[in-house]
Design an enzyme around this catalytic site. Structure first.
Site, short mmCIF file in Angstrom:
data_model
loop_
_atom_site.label_atom_id
_atom_site.label_comp_id
_atom_site.label_asym_id
_atom_site.label_seq_id
_atom_site.Cartn_x
_atom_site.Cartn_y
_atom_site.Cartn_z
N LEU A 162 23.61 85.74 4.51
CA LEU A 162 23.44 84.31 4.27
C LEU A 162 21.97 83.97 4.07
O LEU A 162 21.63 83.10 3.27
CB LEU A 162 24.04 83.51 5.42
CG LEU A 162 25.57 83.50 5.44
CD1 LEU A 162 26.08 82.97 6.76
CD2 LEU A 162 26.13 82.68 4.30
N VAL A 184 25.10 91.60 10.23
CA VAL A 184 25.11 91.77 8.77
C VAL A 184 25.24 90.41 8.08
O VAL A 184 24.54 90.12 7.10
CB VAL A 184 26.25 92.72 8.34
CG1 VAL A 184 26.29 92.83 6.82
CG2 VAL A 184 26.06 94.09 8.96
N CYS A 185 26.13 89.57 8.60
CA CYS A 185 26.34 88.24 8.01
C CYS A 185 25.06 87.42 8.03
O CYS A 185 24.75 86.68 7.09
CB CYS A 185 27.42 87.49 8.77
SG CYS A 185 29.03 88.28 8.78
N THR A 186 24.30 87.53 9.11
CA THR A 186 23.06 86.77 9.24
C THR A 186 22.07 87.15 8.14
O THR A 186 21.39 86.29 7.57
CB THR A 186 22.45 86.99 10.63
OG1 THR A 186 23.39 86.55 11.62
CG2 THR A 186 21.15 86.23 10.80
N THR A 191 26.87 87.33 13.81
CA THR A 191 26.99 88.77 13.60
C THR A 191 25.82 89.23 12.74
O THR A 191 25.33 88.48 11.90
CB THR A 191 28.33 89.14 12.93
OG1 THR A 191 28.49 88.35 11.75
CG2 THR A 191 29.50 88.89 13.88
#
Length: 219
Positions: free
Chosen positions: A49, A44-46, A42
């Site tokens: 992290l 935003v998550c990428t 996804t």
């Protein structure tokens, strides 16, 4: 029972991208951040992290262990980490929990119960963007929950760690918008007599509001 500031962070044993982790054993004697993600692959998550990996030295300087969580299986995590490294030009070297069954998400109340569209193919809710800062006594010191659509501000998370670590050591609190190096507030529990010994030259704005130079962080 709901988790609150001051609660002991619940223990768990999980599969991660760095092998099986027993949480309490893993963080023993350290500060820790546990943060959740709705799903692998996804956007935003990428970015999140990748940012944590980019700032890994900032967390290491503060003695903070990082543990991510996403509501997917381990095989997906391993492929996703390759994308994160490529997109952000980083090396994700902290563990990411494989929480496809939402075991940890339920334990830490990370599930998005209000948005009925935020579910996987089985109809199970995804996690929201939760952040837990946990101290070396395994006490929860901060809880922030972001909506799935909004990426976190890791400058703020590091700022809070600095504030907590200074406050635990020096009997101070930090004012609004405080940043590392700014003046701090003498803790209300410190008398003026004590303050003269601990914080010589402190200045009083109001009897309940006293400022002093910030103690130095060890980095």
């Amino acid at each position: 029972m709901s988790l609150r500031l001051g609660s002991i962070a619940p223990d768990f044993t999980v599969q991660t991208t760095k092998g099986v982790i027993e949480f309490h054993k893993h963080i023993e004697g350290s500060w820790a951040i546990l943060f959740s993600h709705p799903a692998d692959f996804t956007p935003v998550c990428t970015t999140e992290l990748g940012e944590v990996a980019r700032r890994s030295s900032d967390f290491a300087q503060r003695g903070v262990k990082i543990l991510g969580l996403s509501a997917n299986e381990l095989k997906d995590h391993e492929k996703w980490v390759e994308d994160i490294n490529e997109v952000n030009n980083v090396n994700v070297d902290f563990p990411i929990i494989a929480d496809g069954d939402r075991k940890v998400a339920k334990l830490y109340d990370m599930l998005d119960h209000l948005d009925d569209t935020n579910v996987d193919q089985k109809g199970i809710p995804f996690t929201v963007r939760s952040v837990f800062i946990i101290d070396p006594k395994k006490v929860i010191r901060l809880i922030i929950t972001y909506p799935a659509s909004t990426g976190r501000n890791f400058d703020e998370i590091i700022r809070v760690i600095d504030s907590l670590q200074l406050g635990d050591k020096h009997r101070i609190t930090t004012p609004a918008n405080w940043k590392k190096g700014d003046d701090v507030i003498v803790h209300p529990g410190v008398s003026n007599e004590e303050a003269e010994k601990i914080f010589p030259g402190f200045r009083t704005v109001k009897p309940y509001l006293r400022f002093t130079n910030s103690p130095k962080l060890p980095f």
